[in-house]
Design a protein around this motif. Structure first.
Motif, PDB file in Angstrom:
ATOM      1  N   TYR A 228       0.822  -1.208   0.000  1.00  8.80           N
ATOM      2  CA  TYR A 228       0.000   0.000   0.000  1.00  8.80           C
ATOM      3  C   TYR A 228       0.857   1.260   0.000  1.00  8.80           C
ATOM      4  O   TYR A 228       0.345   2.359   0.173  1.00  8.80           O
ATOM      5  CB  TYR A 228      -0.901   0.003   1.224  1.00  8.80           C
ATOM      6  N   GLY A 229       2.159   1.091  -0.183  1.00  5.20           N
ATOM      7  CA  GLY A 229       3.072   2.218  -0.090  1.00  5.20           C
ATOM      8  C   GLY A 229       2.869   3.276  -1.148  1.00  5.20           C
ATOM      9  O   GLY A 229       3.238   4.441  -0.953  1.00  5.20           O
ATOM     10  N   GLY A 230       2.296   2.911  -2.283  1.00  2.00           N
ATOM     11  CA  GLY A 230       2.116   3.874  -3.355  1.00  2.00           C
ATOM     12  C   GLY A 230       0.886   4.735  -3.223  1.00  2.00           C
ATOM     13  O   GLY A 230       0.622   5.574  -4.097  1.00  2.00           O
ATOM     14  N   PHE A 231       0.141   4.535  -2.154  1.00  2.00           N
ATOM     15  CA  PHE A 231      -1.097   5.288  -1.976  1.00  2.00           C
ATOM     16  C   PHE A 231      -0.964   6.252  -0.800  1.00  2.00           C
ATOM     17  O   PHE A 231      -0.295   5.959   0.190  1.00  2.00           O
ATOM     18  CB  PHE A 231      -2.269   4.339  -1.750  1.00  2.00           C
ATOM     19  N   GLY A 232      -1.612   7.392  -0.915  1.00  2.00           N
ATOM     20  CA  GLY A 232      -1.452   8.458   0.065  1.00  2.00           C
ATOM     21  C   GLY A 232      -1.975   8.141   1.444  1.00  2.00           C
ATOM     22  O   GLY A 232      -1.687   8.867   2.395  1.00  2.00           O
ATOM     23  N   TRP A 233      -2.732   7.067   1.575  1.00  2.26           N
ATOM     24  CA  TRP A 233      -3.278   6.690   2.878  1.00  2.26           C
ATOM     25  C   TRP A 233      -2.514   5.511   3.485  1.00  2.26           C
ATOM     26  O   TRP A 233      -2.922   4.969   4.509  1.00  2.26           O
ATOM     27  CB  TRP A 233      -4.755   6.319   2.746  1.00  2.26           C
ATOM     28  N   GLY A 234      -1.415   5.120   2.882  1.00  3.15           N
ATOM     29  CA  GLY A 234      -0.665   3.955   3.344  1.00  3.15           C
ATOM     30  C   GLY A 234      -0.010   4.148   4.706  1.00  3.15           C
ATOM     31  O   GLY A 234      -0.021   5.238   5.294  1.00  3.15           O
ATOM     32  N   TRP A 235       0.599   3.100   5.196  1.00  2.00           N
ATOM     33  CA  TRP A 235       1.140   3.021   6.553  1.00  2.00           C
ATOM     34  C   TRP A 235       2.082   4.175   6.889  1.00  2.00           C
ATOM     35  O   TRP A 235       1.978   4.794   7.945  1.00  2.00           O
ATOM     36  CB  TRP A 235       1.861   1.685   6.711  1.00  2.00           C
ATOM     37  N   HIS A 236       3.000   4.495   5.999  1.00  2.00           N
ATOM     38  CA  HIS A 236       4.057   5.448   6.301  1.00  2.00           C
ATOM     39  C   HIS A 236       3.592   6.903   6.286  1.00  2.00           C
ATOM     40  O   HIS A 236       4.392   7.804   6.523  1.00  2.00           O
ATOM     41  CB  HIS A 236       5.224   5.254   5.330  1.00  2.00           C
ATOM     42  N   HIS A 237       2.330   7.125   6.018  1.00  2.00           N
ATOM     43  CA  HIS A 237       1.794   8.495   6.021  1.00  2.00           C
ATOM     44  C   HIS A 237       1.202   8.873   7.387  1.00  2.00           C
ATOM     45  O   HIS A 237       0.711   9.996   7.549  1.00  2.00           O
ATOM     46  CB  HIS A 237       0.720   8.643   4.942  1.00  2.00           C
ATOM     47  N   TRP A 238       1.250   7.959   8.355  1.00  2.00           N
ATOM     48  CA  TRP A 238       0.585   8.170   9.640  1.00  2.00           C
ATOM     49  C   TRP A 238       1.576   8.160  10.796  1.00  2.00           C
ATOM     50  O   TRP A 238       2.660   7.608  10.697  1.00  2.00           O
ATOM     51  CB  TRP A 238      -0.478   7.092   9.864  1.00  2.00           C
ATOM     52  N   GLY A 239       1.157   8.743  11.895  1.00  2.00           N
ATOM     53  CA  GLY A 239       1.982   8.725  13.094  1.00  2.00           C
ATOM     54  C   GLY A 239       1.186   9.194  14.308  1.00  2.00           C
ATOM     55  O   GLY A 239       0.065   9.714  14.189  1.00  2.00           O
ATOM     56  N   ALA A 240       1.755   9.002  15.494  1.00  2.00           N
ATOM     57  CA  ALA A 240       1.134   9.441  16.745  1.00  2.00           C
ATOM     58  C   ALA A 240       2.009  10.515  17.370  1.00  2.00           C
ATOM     59  O   ALA A 240       3.217  10.317  17.545  1.00  2.00           O
ATOM     60  CB  ALA A 240       0.967   8.260  17.701  1.00  2.00           C
ATOM     61  N   ASP A 241       1.420  11.642  17.684  1.00  2.00           N
ATOM     62  CA  ASP A 241       2.136  12.731  18.344  1.00  2.00           C
ATOM     63  C   ASP A 241       1.837  12.655  19.832  1.00  2.00           C
ATOM     64  O   ASP A 241       0.827  13.183  20.308  1.00  2.00           O
ATOM     65  CB  ASP A 241       1.685  14.075  17.769  1.00  2.00           C
ATOM     66  N   TRP A 242       2.713  11.993  20.570  1.00  2.00           N
ATOM     67  CA  TRP A 242       2.474  11.811  22.002  1.00  2.00           C
ATOM     68  C   TRP A 242       2.705  13.101  22.777  1.00  2.00           C
ATOM     69  O   TRP A 242       2.119  13.303  23.841  1.00  2.00           O
ATOM     70  CB  TRP A 242       3.384  10.711  22.547  1.00  2.00           C
ATOM     71  N   HIS A 243       3.534  13.975  22.242  1.00  2.00           N
ATOM     72  CA  HIS A 243       3.851  15.226  22.952  1.00  2.00           C
ATOM     73  C   HIS A 243       2.658  16.184  22.964  1.00  2.00           C
ATOM     74  O   HIS A 243       2.284  16.725  24.002  1.00  2.00           O
ATOM     75  CB  HIS A 243       5.065  15.891  22.320  1.00  2.00           C
ATOM     76  N   HIS A 244       2.047  16.367  21.788  1.00  2.00           N
ATOM     77  CA  HIS A 244       0.920  17.288  21.691  1.00  2.00           C
ATOM     78  C   HIS A 244      -0.424  16.577  21.833  1.00  2.00           C
ATOM     79  O   HIS A 244      -1.460  17.230  21.988  1.00  2.00           O
ATOM     80  CB  HIS A 244       0.965  18.048  20.358  1.00  2.00           C
ATOM     81  N   GLY A 245      -0.388  15.271  21.744  1.00  2.00           N
ATOM     82  CA  GLY A 245      -1.608  14.503  21.953  1.00  2.00           C
ATOM     83  C   GLY A 245      -2.527  14.494  20.760  1.00  2.00           C
ATOM     84  O   GLY A 245      -3.604  15.104  20.784  1.00  2.00           O
ATOM     85  N   GLY A 246      -2.141  13.795  19.688  1.00  2.00           N
ATOM     86  CA  GLY A 246      -2.993  13.730  18.515  1.00  2.00           C
ATOM     87  C   GLY A 246      -2.441  12.817  17.446  1.00  2.00           C
ATOM     88  O   GLY A 246      -1.334  12.292  17.548  1.00  2.00           O
ATOM     89  N   VAL A 247      -3.229  12.642  16.399  1.00  2.00           N
ATOM     90  CA  VAL A 247      -2.852  11.808  15.265  1.00  2.00           C
ATOM     91  C   VAL A 247      -2.201  12.685  14.201  1.00  2.00           C
ATOM     92  O   VAL A 247      -2.656  13.805  13.931  1.00  2.00           O
ATOM     93  CB  VAL A 247      -4.096  11.105  14.679  1.00  2.00           C
ATOM     94  N   VAL A 248      -1.135  12.176  13.597  1.00  2.00           N
ATOM     95  CA  VAL A 248      -0.431  12.889  12.539  1.00  2.00           C
ATOM     96  C   VAL A 248      -0.687  12.180  11.215  1.00  2.00           C
ATOM     97  O   VAL A 248      -0.573  10.957  11.114  1.00  2.00           O
ATOM     98  CB  VAL A 248       1.086  12.941  12.816  1.00  2.00           C
ATOM     99  N   TYR A 249      -1.047  12.970  10.209  1.00  2.00           N
ATOM    100  CA  TYR A 249      -1.269  12.427   8.867  1.00  2.00           C
ATOM    101  C   TYR A 249      -0.562  13.329   7.863  1.00  2.00           C
ATOM    102  O   TYR A 249      -0.817  14.528   7.801  1.00  2.00           O
ATOM    103  CB  TYR A 249      -2.772  12.366   8.565  1.00  2.00           C
ATOM    104  N   ASN A 250       0.351  12.747   7.104  1.00  2.00           N
ATOM    105  CA  ASN A 250       1.152  13.509   6.144  1.00  2.00           C
ATOM    106  C   ASN A 250       1.839  14.706   6.798  1.00  2.00           C
ATOM    107  O   ASN A 250       1.800  15.832   6.287  1.00  2.00           O
ATOM    108  CB  ASN A 250       0.287  13.971   4.962  1.00  2.00           C
ATOM    109  N   HIS A 251       2.424  14.457   7.958  1.00  2.00           N
ATOM    110  CA  HIS A 251       3.224  15.447   8.694  1.00  2.00           C
ATOM    111  C   HIS A 251       2.395  16.611   9.239  1.00  2.00           C
ATOM    112  O   HIS A 251       2.944  17.640   9.623  1.00  2.00           O
ATOM    113  CB  HIS A 251       4.359  15.994   7.820  1.00  2.00           C
ATOM    114  N   ASN A 252       1.085  16.463   9.267  1.00  2.00           N
ATOM    115  CA  ASN A 252       0.207  17.483   9.833  1.00  2.00           C
ATOM    116  C   ASN A 252      -0.771  16.838  10.805  1.00  2.00           C
ATOM    117  O   ASN A 252      -1.001  15.624  10.755  1.00  2.00           O
ATOM    118  CB  ASN A 252      -0.583  18.202   8.724  1.00  2.00           C
ATOM    119  N   ASN A 253      -1.352  17.647  11.672  1.00  2.00           N
ATOM    120  CA  ASN A 253      -2.374  17.130  12.570  1.00  2.00           C
ATOM    121  C   ASN A 253      -3.549  16.638  11.752  1.00  2.00           C
ATOM    122  O   ASN A 253      -4.049  17.340  10.864  1.00  2.00           O
ATOM    123  CB  ASN A 253      -2.846  18.217  13.540  1.00  2.00           C
ATOM    124  N   TYR A 254      -3.986  15.427  12.053  1.00  2.00           N
ATOM    125  CA  TYR A 254      -5.136  14.867  11.338  1.00  2.00           C
ATOM    126  C   TYR A 254      -6.412  15.577  11.780  1.00  2.00           C
ATOM    127  O   TYR A 254      -6.654  15.764  12.977  1.00  2.00           O
ATOM    128  CB  TYR A 254      -5.256  13.365  11.617  1.00  2.00           C
TER     129      TYR A 254
END
Length: 321
Positions: A228-254
Protein backbone atom coordinates in the motif's frame (compact mmCIF):
# COMPACT_ATOMS: atom_id res chain seq x y z
CA UNK A 1 -76.00 30.43 17.61
CA UNK A 2 -74.97 33.98 16.72
CA UNK A 3 -73.00 34.20 19.97
CA UNK A 4 -71.08 31.04 19.10
CA UNK A 5 -70.21 32.33 15.62
CA UNK A 6 -68.87 35.56 17.08
CA UNK A 7 -66.64 33.62 19.50
CA UNK A 8 -65.40 31.34 16.69
CA UNK A 9 -64.64 34.32 14.44
CA UNK A 10 -62.70 36.05 17.19
CA UNK A 11 -60.68 32.92 17.92
CA UNK A 12 -59.93 32.45 14.22
CA UNK A 13 -58.76 36.05 13.90
CA UNK A 14 -56.45 35.67 16.90
CA UNK A 15 -55.07 32.47 15.47
CA UNK A 16 -54.30 34.06 12.11
CA UNK A 17 -52.60 37.02 13.76
CA UNK A 18 -50.53 34.71 15.92
CA UNK A 19 -49.60 32.59 12.92
CA UNK A 20 -48.45 35.65 10.95
CA UNK A 21 -46.37 36.76 13.91
CA UNK A 22 -44.69 33.38 14.15
CA UNK A 23 -44.14 33.31 10.40
CA UNK A 24 -42.47 36.72 10.52
CA UNK A 25 -40.15 35.54 13.26
CA UNK A 26 -39.73 32.02 11.87
CA UNK A 27 -36.36 32.69 10.27
CA UNK A 28 -35.00 34.12 13.50
CA UNK A 29 -36.36 31.26 15.58
CA UNK A 30 -34.93 28.64 13.24
CA UNK A 31 -31.60 30.41 13.08
CA UNK A 32 -31.39 30.69 16.84
CA UNK A 33 -32.33 27.06 17.42
CA UNK A 34 -29.88 25.80 14.79
CA UNK A 35 -27.07 27.45 16.71
CA UNK A 36 -27.67 25.16 19.66
CA UNK A 37 -24.87 22.60 19.71
CA UNK A 38 -25.14 19.30 21.49
CA UNK A 39 -22.32 19.24 24.00
CA UNK A 40 -20.24 16.05 24.00
CA UNK A 41 -20.13 13.92 27.11
CA UNK A 42 -16.71 14.28 28.71
CA UNK A 43 -15.21 10.92 29.63
CA UNK A 44 -13.15 10.47 32.76
CA UNK A 45 -9.57 9.20 32.73
CA UNK A 46 -10.74 5.80 33.98
CA UNK A 47 -13.41 5.56 31.27
CA UNK A 48 -10.91 6.48 28.58
CA UNK A 49 -8.44 3.89 29.83
CA UNK A 50 -11.11 1.21 29.59
CA UNK A 51 -12.03 2.51 26.14
CA UNK A 52 -8.50 2.31 24.70
CA UNK A 53 -7.52 -0.94 26.47
CA UNK A 54 -8.20 -3.15 23.40
CA UNK A 55 -5.82 -1.13 21.14
CA UNK A 56 -3.33 0.60 23.48
CA UNK A 57 -0.63 -2.03 22.86
CA UNK A 58 -0.86 -1.86 19.06
CA UNK A 59 1.97 -0.17 17.11
CA UNK A 60 1.81 3.63 17.25
CA UNK A 61 0.78 4.07 13.63
CA UNK A 62 -2.02 1.52 13.89
CA UNK A 63 -3.34 3.22 17.03
CA UNK A 64 -3.37 6.52 15.15
CA UNK A 65 -5.19 5.00 12.18
CA UNK A 66 -7.80 3.35 14.40
CA UNK A 67 -8.53 6.54 16.34
CA UNK A 68 -8.98 8.50 13.13
CA UNK A 69 -11.09 5.81 11.46
CA UNK A 70 -13.31 5.49 14.53
CA UNK A 71 -14.66 8.96 13.82
CA UNK A 72 -16.29 7.41 10.73
CA UNK A 73 -18.18 4.39 12.16
CA UNK A 74 -20.58 4.26 9.21
CA UNK A 75 -17.65 3.97 6.80
CA UNK A 76 -16.06 1.29 8.98
CA UNK A 77 -19.18 -0.83 8.44
CA UNK A 78 -19.14 -0.22 4.69
CA UNK A 79 -15.44 -1.00 4.39
CA UNK A 80 -15.71 -4.22 6.37
CA UNK A 81 -18.63 -5.43 4.25
CA UNK A 82 -16.77 -4.47 1.08
CA UNK A 83 -13.64 -6.31 2.20
CA UNK A 84 -15.61 -9.45 2.93
CA UNK A 85 -17.03 -9.39 -0.59
CA UNK A 86 -13.60 -9.42 -2.21
CA UNK A 87 -12.71 -12.78 -3.70
CA UNK A 88 -9.16 -12.81 -2.36
CA UNK A 89 -7.55 -10.81 -5.18
CA UNK A 90 -3.85 -10.15 -5.44
CA UNK A 91 -2.51 -7.56 -3.04
CA UNK A 92 -1.79 -4.91 -5.63
CA UNK A 93 -5.25 -5.35 -7.12
CA UNK A 94 -6.89 -5.03 -3.72
CA UNK A 95 -4.90 -1.89 -2.94
CA UNK A 96 -5.93 -0.31 -6.23
CA UNK A 97 -9.60 -1.17 -5.69
CA UNK A 98 -9.46 0.06 -2.11
CA UNK A 99 -8.01 3.35 -3.30
CA UNK A 100 -11.10 3.94 -5.48
CA UNK A 101 -13.50 3.79 -2.55
CA UNK A 102 -15.04 7.05 -1.23
CA UNK A 103 -13.99 6.48 2.39
CA UNK A 104 -11.71 8.58 4.53
CA UNK A 105 -8.00 7.84 4.30
CA UNK A 106 -7.99 6.49 7.85
CA UNK A 107 -10.68 3.91 7.03
CA UNK A 108 -8.73 2.77 3.98
CA UNK A 109 -5.60 2.54 6.12
CA UNK A 110 -7.25 0.28 8.70
CA UNK A 111 -8.59 -1.88 5.87
CA UNK A 112 -4.97 -3.02 5.45
CA UNK A 113 -5.66 -5.05 8.60
CA UNK A 114 -8.89 -6.99 7.99
CA UNK A 115 -9.07 -8.48 11.49
CA UNK A 116 -8.78 -5.02 13.05
CA UNK A 117 -11.41 -3.55 10.74
CA UNK A 118 -13.69 -6.52 11.40
CA UNK A 119 -13.31 -6.07 15.15
CA UNK A 120 -14.28 -2.40 14.85
CA UNK A 121 -17.36 -3.43 12.91
CA UNK A 122 -18.38 -6.12 15.39
CA UNK A 123 -17.94 -3.75 18.33
CA UNK A 124 -19.49 -0.75 16.60
CA UNK A 125 -20.86 0.84 19.78
CA UNK A 126 -17.30 0.82 21.16
CA UNK A 127 -15.93 2.15 17.87
CA UNK A 128 -18.32 5.09 17.78
CA UNK A 129 -17.63 5.95 21.42
CA UNK A 130 -13.89 5.79 20.73
CA UNK A 131 -14.26 8.10 17.74
CA UNK A 132 -16.43 10.48 19.71
CA UNK A 133 -13.88 10.58 22.53
CA UNK A 134 -10.97 11.20 20.19
CA UNK A 135 -12.81 13.95 18.29
CA UNK A 136 -13.61 15.79 21.51
CA UNK A 137 -10.78 14.80 23.87
CA UNK A 138 -7.80 13.91 21.66
CA UNK A 139 -5.08 14.68 24.20
CA UNK A 140 -6.93 12.83 26.96
CA UNK A 141 -7.30 9.78 24.72
CA UNK A 142 -3.59 9.77 23.87
CA UNK A 143 -2.75 10.12 27.55
CA UNK A 144 -5.00 7.14 28.31
CA UNK A 145 -3.09 5.05 25.75
CA UNK A 146 0.19 5.92 27.43
CA UNK A 147 -1.23 5.12 30.87
CA UNK A 148 -2.23 1.65 29.73
CA UNK A 149 1.17 1.05 28.14
CA UNK A 150 2.86 1.96 31.39
CA UNK A 151 0.67 -0.56 33.24
CA UNK A 152 1.41 -3.30 30.71
CA UNK A 153 5.13 -2.58 30.86
CA UNK A 154 5.09 -2.65 34.66
CA UNK A 155 3.28 -5.99 34.52
CA UNK A 156 6.03 -7.35 32.24
CA UNK A 157 3.74 -7.73 29.25
CA UNK A 158 5.13 -5.01 27.00
CA UNK A 159 8.66 -5.43 25.70
CA UNK A 160 10.63 -5.63 22.48
CA UNK A 161 10.48 -8.83 20.44
CA UNK A 162 11.13 -10.11 16.95
CA UNK A 163 7.87 -8.50 15.87
CA UNK A 164 8.03 -5.10 17.56
CA UNK A 165 10.38 -2.59 19.14
CA UNK A 166 9.35 -0.89 22.38
CA UNK A 167 11.30 2.20 23.39
CA UNK A 168 10.89 5.43 25.31
CA UNK A 169 10.60 8.75 23.51
CA UNK A 170 10.74 11.44 26.15
CA UNK A 171 8.14 10.34 28.65
CA UNK A 172 6.15 8.36 26.08
CA UNK A 173 6.35 4.65 25.33
CA UNK A 174 6.58 4.06 21.58
CA UNK A 175 5.80 0.79 19.80
CA UNK A 176 7.10 0.26 16.28
CA UNK A 177 7.42 -2.73 13.93
CA UNK A 178 10.86 -4.28 14.01
CA UNK A 179 10.67 -4.47 10.22
CA UNK A 180 9.14 -1.25 8.87
CA UNK A 181 7.53 -3.13 5.98
CA UNK A 182 5.91 -5.92 8.02
CA UNK A 183 3.44 -5.09 10.79
CA UNK A 184 2.34 -7.60 13.41
CA UNK A 185 -0.89 -6.93 15.28
CA UNK A 186 -0.50 -8.14 18.87
CA UNK A 187 -3.06 -10.48 20.37
CA UNK A 188 -3.95 -10.15 24.04
CA UNK A 189 -6.73 -10.14 26.59
CA UNK A 190 -7.45 -6.40 27.02
CA UNK A 191 -8.87 -6.97 30.48
CA UNK A 192 -5.96 -9.04 31.85
CA UNK A 193 -2.78 -7.83 30.15
CA UNK A 194 -2.39 -4.67 32.23
CA UNK A 195 -1.70 -6.34 35.57
CA UNK A 196 -4.68 -6.09 37.90
CA UNK A 197 -7.76 -7.33 36.01
CA UNK A 198 -10.01 -4.71 34.44
CA UNK A 199 -13.75 -5.19 34.34
CA UNK A 200 -14.60 -6.12 30.72
CA UNK A 201 -16.37 -3.43 28.76
CA UNK A 202 -20.12 -4.20 28.67
CA UNK A 203 -21.15 -5.73 25.35
CA UNK A 204 -17.57 -6.21 24.20
CA UNK A 205 -17.18 -9.00 21.64
CA UNK A 206 -13.73 -10.64 21.86
CA UNK A 207 -12.63 -11.25 18.29
CA UNK A 208 -10.77 -14.59 18.24
CA UNK A 209 -8.31 -13.20 15.73
CA UNK A 210 -7.13 -10.49 18.12
CA UNK A 211 -7.75 -12.18 21.45
CA UNK A 212 -5.05 -14.07 23.35
CA UNK A 213 -6.43 -16.34 26.04
CA UNK A 214 -3.13 -16.76 27.87
CA UNK A 215 -1.32 -14.14 29.96
CA UNK A 216 0.88 -11.70 28.07
CA UNK A 217 0.95 -10.92 24.37
CA UNK A 218 1.04 -13.19 21.33
CA UNK A 219 1.55 -12.50 17.63
CA UNK A 220 -0.10 -14.07 14.62
CA UNK A 221 0.51 -13.20 11.01
CA UNK A 222 2.42 -10.17 9.79
CA UNK A 223 1.01 -7.75 7.23
CA UNK A 224 3.12 -6.53 4.31
CA UNK A 225 2.26 -2.84 4.35
CA UNK A 226 4.58 -2.22 1.41
CA UNK A 227 1.78 -3.22 -0.96
CA UNK A 228 0.00 0.00 0.00
CA UNK A 229 3.07 2.22 -0.09
CA UNK A 230 2.12 3.87 -3.36
CA UNK A 231 -1.10 5.29 -1.98
CA UNK A 232 -1.45 8.46 0.06
CA UNK A 233 -3.28 6.69 2.88
CA UNK A 234 -0.67 3.95 3.34
CA UNK A 235 1.14 3.02 6.55
CA UNK A 236 4.06 5.45 6.30
CA UNK A 237 1.79 8.49 6.02
CA UNK A 238 0.58 8.17 9.64
CA UNK A 239 1.98 8.73 13.09
CA UNK A 240 1.13 9.44 16.75
CA UNK A 241 2.14 12.73 18.34
CA UNK A 242 2.47 11.81 22.00
CA UNK A 243 3.85 15.23 22.95
CA UNK A 244 0.92 17.29 21.69
CA UNK A 245 -1.61 14.50 21.95
CA UNK A 246 -2.99 13.73 18.51
CA UNK A 247 -2.85 11.81 15.26
CA UNK A 248 -0.43 12.89 12.54
CA UNK A 249 -1.27 12.43 8.87
CA UNK A 250 1.15 13.51 6.14
CA UNK A 251 3.22 15.45 8.69
CA UNK A 252 0.21 17.48 9.83
CA UNK A 253 -2.37 17.13 12.57
CA UNK A 254 -5.14 14.87 11.34
CA UNK A 255 -8.51 16.62 11.10
CA UNK A 256 -11.64 14.49 10.84
CA UNK A 257 -14.43 15.89 8.69
CA UNK A 258 -16.96 13.33 9.87
CA UNK A 259 -20.37 14.80 10.65
CA UNK A 260 -21.02 11.80 12.86
CA UNK A 261 -18.99 12.83 15.89
CA UNK A 262 -18.25 16.53 15.32
CA UNK A 263 -20.29 19.66 14.54
CA UNK A 264 -23.30 18.13 16.24
CA UNK A 265 -26.31 20.42 15.87
CA UNK A 266 -29.96 19.79 16.74
CA UNK A 267 -33.09 21.87 16.37
CA UNK A 268 -34.30 23.17 19.70
CA UNK A 269 -37.88 22.46 18.66
CA UNK A 270 -37.19 18.81 17.82
CA UNK A 271 -38.94 16.44 20.23
CA UNK A 272 -36.59 14.73 22.65
CA UNK A 273 -35.32 11.37 21.50
CA UNK A 274 -35.85 11.87 17.77
CA UNK A 275 -32.95 11.03 15.49
CA UNK A 276 -32.46 11.70 11.80
CA UNK A 277 -29.79 11.04 9.20
CA UNK A 278 -26.99 13.52 9.57
CA UNK A 279 -27.33 13.86 13.33
CA UNK A 280 -24.42 12.77 15.42
CA UNK A 281 -26.49 10.86 17.93
CA UNK A 282 -29.85 10.87 19.65
CA UNK A 283 -30.03 13.07 22.76
CA UNK A 284 -26.69 13.88 24.41
CA UNK A 285 -25.18 10.49 25.15
CA UNK A 286 -21.62 10.03 23.99
CA UNK A 287 -21.31 7.51 21.17
CA UNK A 288 -24.93 6.44 21.57
CA UNK A 289 -25.49 6.17 17.83
CA UNK A 290 -23.29 3.05 17.76
CA UNK A 291 -25.45 1.39 15.10
CA UNK A 292 -26.03 4.37 12.83
CA UNK A 293 -25.47 3.69 9.17
CA UNK A 294 -25.25 6.03 6.25
CA UNK A 295 -28.93 6.01 5.32
CA UNK A 296 -30.05 6.97 8.79
CA UNK A 297 -31.16 3.54 9.96
CA UNK A 298 -30.44 2.39 13.49
CA UNK A 299 -28.85 -1.01 13.28
CA UNK A 300 -27.86 -3.42 16.00
CA UNK A 301 -24.15 -4.22 15.79
CA UNK A 302 -23.29 -4.34 19.47
CA UNK A 303 -22.06 -7.90 19.91
CA UNK A 304 -22.59 -10.05 16.84
CA UNK A 305 -21.26 -13.55 16.63
CA UNK A 306 -20.17 -13.25 13.01
CA UNK A 307 -17.07 -15.23 12.16
CA UNK A 308 -13.88 -13.21 12.24
CA UNK A 309 -11.04 -13.09 9.77
CA UNK A 310 -8.79 -14.91 12.18
CA UNK A 311 -5.46 -13.80 13.47
CA UNK A 312 -3.97 -12.06 10.51
CA UNK A 313 -3.96 -12.04 6.74
CA UNK A 314 -7.12 -12.35 4.71
CA UNK A 315 -7.75 -10.98 1.26
CA UNK A 316 -4.85 -8.55 1.23
CA UNK A 317 -2.05 -7.48 3.46
CA UNK A 318 0.32 -10.27 2.57
CA UNK A 319 0.35 -12.28 5.76
CA UNK A 320 3.62 -13.73 6.99
CA UNK A 321 4.73 -15.77 9.93
Amino acid sequence: MTHRLVKFSAALTCGLMLGRGLEARGGQATEASSDLTVQPTTQTAAQLQELVAPIALYPDVLVAQILAAATYPDQVVEADRWLQDQSDPKNDQLAAELDKQPWDSAVKAVAEFPAVLGNMDKNLAWTSTLGDAYANQPQDVMTAVQSMRQLAQKAGNLQSSDQQTVNTQGQAIAIEPTNSEVVYVPQYDPWMVYGAPIAPRPGWYPDPGLYWGSPGIGFGLGFDVGFYGGFGWGWHHWGADWHHGGVVYNHNNYVSHSSTVINRRVMATRPAGTFHAGDARPTMRSGAFGGFNRVGTIRSFGARGRASFGGGFHGGGGGRR
